[in-house]
Enzyme design. Structure first.
Site, PDB file in Angstrom:
ATOM      1  N   HIS A 157       0.811  -1.216   0.000  1.00  0.00           N
ATOM      2  CA  HIS A 157       0.000   0.000   0.000  1.00  0.00           C
ATOM      3  C   HIS A 157       0.846   1.269   0.000  1.00  0.00           C
ATOM      4  CE1 HIS A 157      -4.028  -1.868   0.796  1.00  0.00           C
ATOM      5  NE2 HIS A 157      -3.237  -2.870   1.141  1.00  0.00           N
ATOM      6  N   ASP A 365       3.638   9.463  -1.098  1.00  0.00           N
ATOM      7  CA  ASP A 365       2.500   8.665  -0.660  1.00  0.00           C
ATOM      8  C   ASP A 365       2.250   7.536  -1.643  1.00  0.00           C
ATOM      9  OD1 ASP A 365       0.631   8.219   1.323  1.00  0.00           O
ATOM     10  OD2 ASP A 365      -0.264  10.205   1.163  1.00  0.00           O
TER      11      ASP A 365
END
Length: 460
Positions: A157, A365
């Site tokens: 992730h 991110d």
């Protein structure tokens, strides 16, 4: 579709009322085909006590197996190797890396313990889906038990770093070798795939054996990008409830016609929060007409407060907001409103809907679902503007946002001014494009696409 789904994640949840993120992503698939959700329950055993056997609960056809960590495991496996080594390396923050030998030793031991607890419960034909950086070697530990007839996939992730950054980790080759125990490796972006493949080809003597298939360490691995999304329809509906409409109305009345800029992040050094505050300060300095006419609401949810870097960050943000409010505010206007606590997603949806600008500017991110939630919450006839960091995974597809370099405060200030002045026609057009991306990467499609590939992928 045969076999159960076995989902393994750092934290387990509930399939009945998932609260967002990973829980939403996997709960529907678990309910659909039955299976096991395995992971940590968030509890720490008393000092000196063992973790013991995990607790088992049942929610219809899903078995939830969740156990505690010992204090030593929590400090060395979770806070240590996972969040003081892998997290900063994956987010390109080498200044925050703190490596100790007992960190990686505990990381291996915990993954081995998890595998020994989970392995006997697996059956031939099961699909095993392991999530995130805490559990990279779990697949290798399961393979060591000689389990037959399993297909195993891993999804990361967070970003995967380029080879020279990953090589800061002393055990980097062991980590990558562990990933070759899976049949399918999923990343958020094509850039992450390329970083992984560059390492394998350049540092591990690997070779491509197909467009998305690589061979190294005596095994073949399918490597693909699966950009994760949100439940677009469900999030949009949150903005249409009576309570949401009341919240939106209250916020607009409180702002007295001022444009609200909103940021929602975990309190983490990867999110670029000090840079965001300074960019807002630069907006007020360079464009004096914005003074008294804009408000920055920053929600920074606490996380990993036992790690010193996070408490230091909170102190820095409190100092910056105090300095900016003191320099520019008056009795009727507080430029920055900071909230350091968790806020329910239903409330966030309403706050997004009431905000003229969504400011999503992480330094790095994996994806960033806040960007997608902000877009989903907007009124398509009069939407707000998304300002998005070029270094968020979401920027790879959400190109109709105002993309910025989060290290460049002047560029961010100029983007804020552009967003404040943007015509309604342009805002509508940009929002239409962003919603198309949202719908193409809906969490249900993400889940289905990963599992569909895992069903058919095979080892040669």
């Amino acid at each position: 579709m045969n076999g159960r789904l076995i989902c393994v994640s750092n934290r387990t949840g509930t399939t009945k009322a998932p609260s967002g993120g990973l829980a939403v992503a996997v709960s529907a698939a678990l309910r659909q085909r039955g299976g096991i959700w395995f992971g940590w329950n968030g509890q720490i055993a008393e000092e000196g006590a063992s973790a013991g056997e995990p607790d088992i609960t049942h929610e219809e056809n899903v078995e939830i197996i969740a156990g505690a960590l010992t204090r030593q495991e929590y400090e060395n496996y979770y806070l240590g190797f996972s969040n003081s080594v892998l997290w900063p390396v994956c987010h390109h923050r080498l200044d925050h890396v703190s490596f100790r030998r007992d960190y990686v030793d505990e990381y291996r031991r915990v993954n081995r313990r998890f595998a020994h607890q989970l392995g006997p419960r697996l059956k031939e034909g099961d699909l095993v889906w392991v999530h995130d950086y805490h559990l990279m070697p779990l697949g290798a530990e399961l393979r060591a038990q000689r389990l037959e007839g399993l297909r195993m996939g891993f999804f990361l992730h967070v970003p995967f770093p380029p080879p020279d950054t990953l090589m800061v980790v002393p055990d980097h080759q062991w980590l990558v070798r562990s990933l070759f125990s899976y049949d399918l490796l999923g990343f958020q972006t094509q850039g992450d795939c390329m970083n992984f493949l560059h390492y394998v080809l350049e540092q591990a003597g690997g070779e491509m054996v197909g467009d998305s298939r690589v061979k190294a360490f005596g095994r073949e691995l399918e490597v693909r990008a699966f950009p994760i999304g949100i439940d677009v329809g469900a999030f949009r509906e949150m903005t249409r409830t009576a309570e949401a409409r009341r919240t939106i109305r209250r916020m607009r009345q409180r702002n007295l016609g001022r444009a609200q800029i909103i940021g929602v992040d975990r309190l983490d050094y990867s999110k670029g929060l000090p840079e965001r505050y300074r960019a807002f300060q630069k907006l007020l300095e360079q464009y004096p007409e914005t003074q008294g006419r804009v408000v920055l609401m920053q929600i920074a949810q606490p996380t990993r407060e036992a790690v010193e870097a996070y408490s230091d960050l909170r102190q820095e943000l409190e100092w910056l907001s105090g300095a900016i409010n003191g320099a520019f505010g008056d009795f009727e206007w507080t430029p920055i409103r900071s909230i350091h606590r968790s806020v329910p997603r239903s409330t966030l949806a309403a706050l997004f809907a009431a905000s003229r600008i969504g400011l999503v500017t992480p330094l790095r991110d994996g994806m960033n679902l806040v960007a997608k939630e902000y877009v989903a919450a907007q009124d398509p006839e009069d939407p707000g503007v998304l300002i998005l960091s070029r270094f968020a995974g979401a920027a790879e597809m959400m190109t109709s946002a105002l993309l910025v370099n989060p290290y460049n405060e002047e560029e961010m200030a100029n983007a804020l001014q552009t967003a404040l002045q943007m015509s309604q026609d342009e805002r509508v057009e940009r929002h239409r494009d962003l919603m198309r991306v949202n719908e193409e990467t809906d969490v249900a499609k993400w889940r289905a696409s990963f599992l569909a590939v895992l069903e058919v992928v095979s080892q040669s």
